[in-house]
Design a protein around this motif. Structure first.
Motif, mmCIF file in Angstrom:
data_model
loop_
_atom_site.group_PDB
_atom_site.id
_atom_site.type_symbol
_atom_site.label_atom_id
_atom_site.label_comp_id
_atom_site.label_asym_id
_atom_site.label_seq_id
_atom_site.Cartn_x
_atom_site.Cartn_y
_atom_site.Cartn_z
ATOM 1 N N LEU A 97 35.369 39.428 48.716
ATOM 2 C CA LEU A 97 36.759 39.685 49.101
ATOM 3 C C LEU A 97 37.535 40.365 47.977
ATOM 4 N N GLN A 98 37.230 40.028 46.736
ATOM 5 C CA GLN A 98 37.866 40.714 45.617
ATOM 6 C C GLN A 98 37.478 42.187 45.588
ATOM 7 N N ILE A 99 36.230 42.461 45.906
ATOM 8 C CA ILE A 99 35.764 43.849 45.917
ATOM 9 C C ILE A 99 36.508 44.652 46.981
ATOM 10 N N ILE A 100 36.675 44.061 48.163
ATOM 11 C CA ILE A 100 37.387 44.734 49.257
ATOM 12 C C ILE A 100 38.864 44.927 48.894
ATOM 13 N N ALA A 101 39.463 43.923 48.251
ATOM 14 C CA ALA A 101 40.864 44.045 47.820
ATOM 15 C C ALA A 101 41.025 45.142 46.786
ATOM 16 N N ALA A 102 40.061 45.256 45.867
ATOM 17 C CA ALA A 102 40.125 46.306 44.849
ATOM 18 C C ALA A 102 40.102 47.691 45.485
ATOM 19 N N ALA A 103 39.306 47.843 46.546
ATOM 20 C CA ALA A 103 39.270 49.129 47.256
ATOM 21 C C ALA A 103 40.620 49.427 47.898
ATOM 22 N N ALA A 104 41.252 48.398 48.478
ATOM 23 C CA ALA A 104 42.545 48.591 49.143
ATOM 24 C C ALA A 104 43.622 49.045 48.177
ATOM 25 N N MET A 105 43.525 48.653 46.924
ATOM 26 C CA MET A 105 44.519 49.068 45.935
ATOM 27 C C MET A 105 44.497 50.572 45.686
ATOM 28 N N HIS A 106 43.379 51.209 46.036
ATOM 29 C CA HIS A 106 43.254 52.658 45.856
ATOM 30 C C HIS A 106 43.445 53.414 47.170
ATOM 31 N N SER A 107 43.967 52.737 48.175
ATOM 32 C CA SER A 107 44.185 53.369 49.475
ATOM 33 C C SER A 107 45.486 54.164 49.484
ATOM 34 N N PRO A 108 45.625 55.109 50.399
ATOM 35 C CA PRO A 108 46.893 55.836 50.531
ATOM 36 C C PRO A 108 48.065 54.903 50.825
ATOM 37 N N GLU A 109 47.799 53.825 51.545
ATOM 38 C CA GLU A 109 48.879 52.905 51.912
ATOM 39 C C GLU A 109 49.452 52.166 50.706
ATOM 40 N N ALA A 110 48.652 52.043 49.638
ATOM 41 C CA ALA A 110 49.108 51.335 48.436
ATOM 42 C C ALA A 110 49.635 52.272 47.358
ATOM 43 N N ALA A 111 49.429 53.563 47.537
ATOM 44 C CA ALA A 111 49.752 54.529 46.482
ATOM 45 C C ALA A 111 51.214 54.443 46.045
ATOM 46 N N GLY A 112 51.406 54.295 44.745
ATOM 47 C CA GLY A 112 52.735 54.279 44.171
ATOM 48 C C GLY A 112 53.431 52.938 44.187
ATOM 49 N N ARG A 113 52.826 51.953 44.842
ATOM 50 C CA ARG A 113 53.457 50.635 44.890
ATOM 51 C C ARG A 113 52.413 49.518 44.782
ATOM 52 N N GLU A 114 51.359 49.795 44.051
ATOM 53 C CA GLU A 114 50.258 48.847 43.941
ATOM 54 C C GLU A 114 50.723 47.469 43.463
ATOM 55 N N GLU A 115 51.639 47.444 42.506
ATOM 56 C CA GLU A 115 52.067 46.166 41.922
ATOM 57 C C GLU A 115 53.045 45.411 42.820
ATOM 58 N N GLN A 116 53.576 46.065 43.813
ATOM 59 C CA GLN A 116 54.561 45.425 44.682
ATOM 60 C C GLN A 116 53.924 44.688 45.858
ATOM 61 N N LEU A 117 52.662 44.995 46.140
ATOM 62 C CA LEU A 117 52.008 44.466 47.331
ATOM 63 C C LEU A 117 51.132 43.259 47.031
ATOM 64 N N LEU A 118 50.898 42.476 48.056
ATOM 65 C CA LEU A 118 49.803 41.523 48.055
ATOM 66 C C LEU A 118 48.668 42.123 48.878
ATOM 67 N N TYR A 119 47.445 41.649 48.636
ATOM 68 C CA TYR A 119 46.278 42.249 49.266
ATOM 69 C C TYR A 119 45.466 41.157 49.971
ATOM 70 N N CYS A 120 45.222 41.387 51.267
ATOM 71 C CA CYS A 120 44.481 40.410 52.065
ATOM 72 C C CYS A 120 43.238 41.077 52.669
ATOM 73 N N PRO A 121 42.103 40.985 51.985
ATOM 74 C CA PRO A 121 40.851 41.486 52.560
ATOM 75 C C PRO A 121 40.335 40.521 53.614
#
Length: 228
Positions: A97-121
């Motif tokens: 799940l950490q691996i999947i969350a790490a991928a989501a941090m590099h998604s277009p949806e997270a771009a520019g606001r990585e630190e503002q989001l929580l991630y739920c794989p």
């Protein structure tokens, strides 16, 4: 320079790579879930031949340790432990799940606001069940990994306060029923490259597992996505 071998056979995706100081220098990938066992050893051998590396050159081996497919987890961890025993190298298990969350941090949806989001794989576990967790941008647990039965109120307390980016092959179930404006969804998929980045950091911190007692992190006793 740290030279690491990484193995991910935890889900329908399989990947292996070799990294040097977190730079991937060889990689093999497969999407044929039922062939993970047949894919793994030849792929590793091909990468070693391609790079001229031998097992004794490695500094450690990392593996996606679960949750995920029962068979896939056994294949990956057994291979990783076998290499570690044979070459006398340390093992770095990483939660899938950490691996999947790490991928989501590099998604277009997270771009520019990585630190503002929580991630739920989310990993599909049949019917309306998923294996899931929630992490912050440092991959620190906000909600620990567990099996969840999804409904339209799932993760409501978090979604009331913060935007959450859902990812993984289980997120489609929640996308159909969630009505929260703070629920964001990405179709980005993870790869063994994401494992390599996490494992590289853990190698630097000397965060190794007890090789003799390392086991897959199943969450539940048995999960086989082919049985859906």
């Amino acid at each position: 320079m740290a030279l690491l071998l990484h193995i991910d056979t935890a889900t329908s995706y399989a990947g292996v790579c070799i990294s040097r100081d977190q730079d991937v220098i060889a990689i093999r990938e497969s999407a044929e879930q039922k062939n993970h066992a047949a894919f793994l050893q030849p792929a590793i051998e091909q990468m070693l031949q391609e790079t001229g590396i031998v097992m004794q050159d490695l500094d450690a081996v990392s593996v996606a340790a679960g949750p995920g497919s029962y068979t896939g987890l056994r294949v990956g961890l057994a291979s990783a432990k076998g290499i570690c025993y044979a070459a006398g190298k340390p093992l770095i298990p990483v939660n899938t799940l950490q691996i999947i969350a790490a991928a989501a941090m590099h998604s277009p949806e997270a771009a520019g606001r990585e630190e503002q989001l929580l991630y739920c794989p989310m990993i599909d576990a049949r019917r309306m069940e998923v294996f899931a967790a929630v992490y912050n941008h440092l991959l620190e647990e906000v909600v620990p990994p567990a099996a969840f039965i999804l409904n339209n109120e799932s993760f409501s307390s978090l979604l009331a306060e913060k935007q959450v980016l859902f990812s993984g092959d289980g997120h489609f179930k929640f996308k159909e029923i969630s009505g929260s404006s703070n629920a964001i969804f990405t179709d980005i998929t993870h790869s063994v490259r994401n494992l390599a980045l996490i494992a590289g950091n853990r190698f630097g911190l000397q965060q190794f597992a007890d090789l003799a007692y390392s086991e897959p992190f199943y969450i539940k006793e048995f999960f086989d996505p082919a049985a859906r």
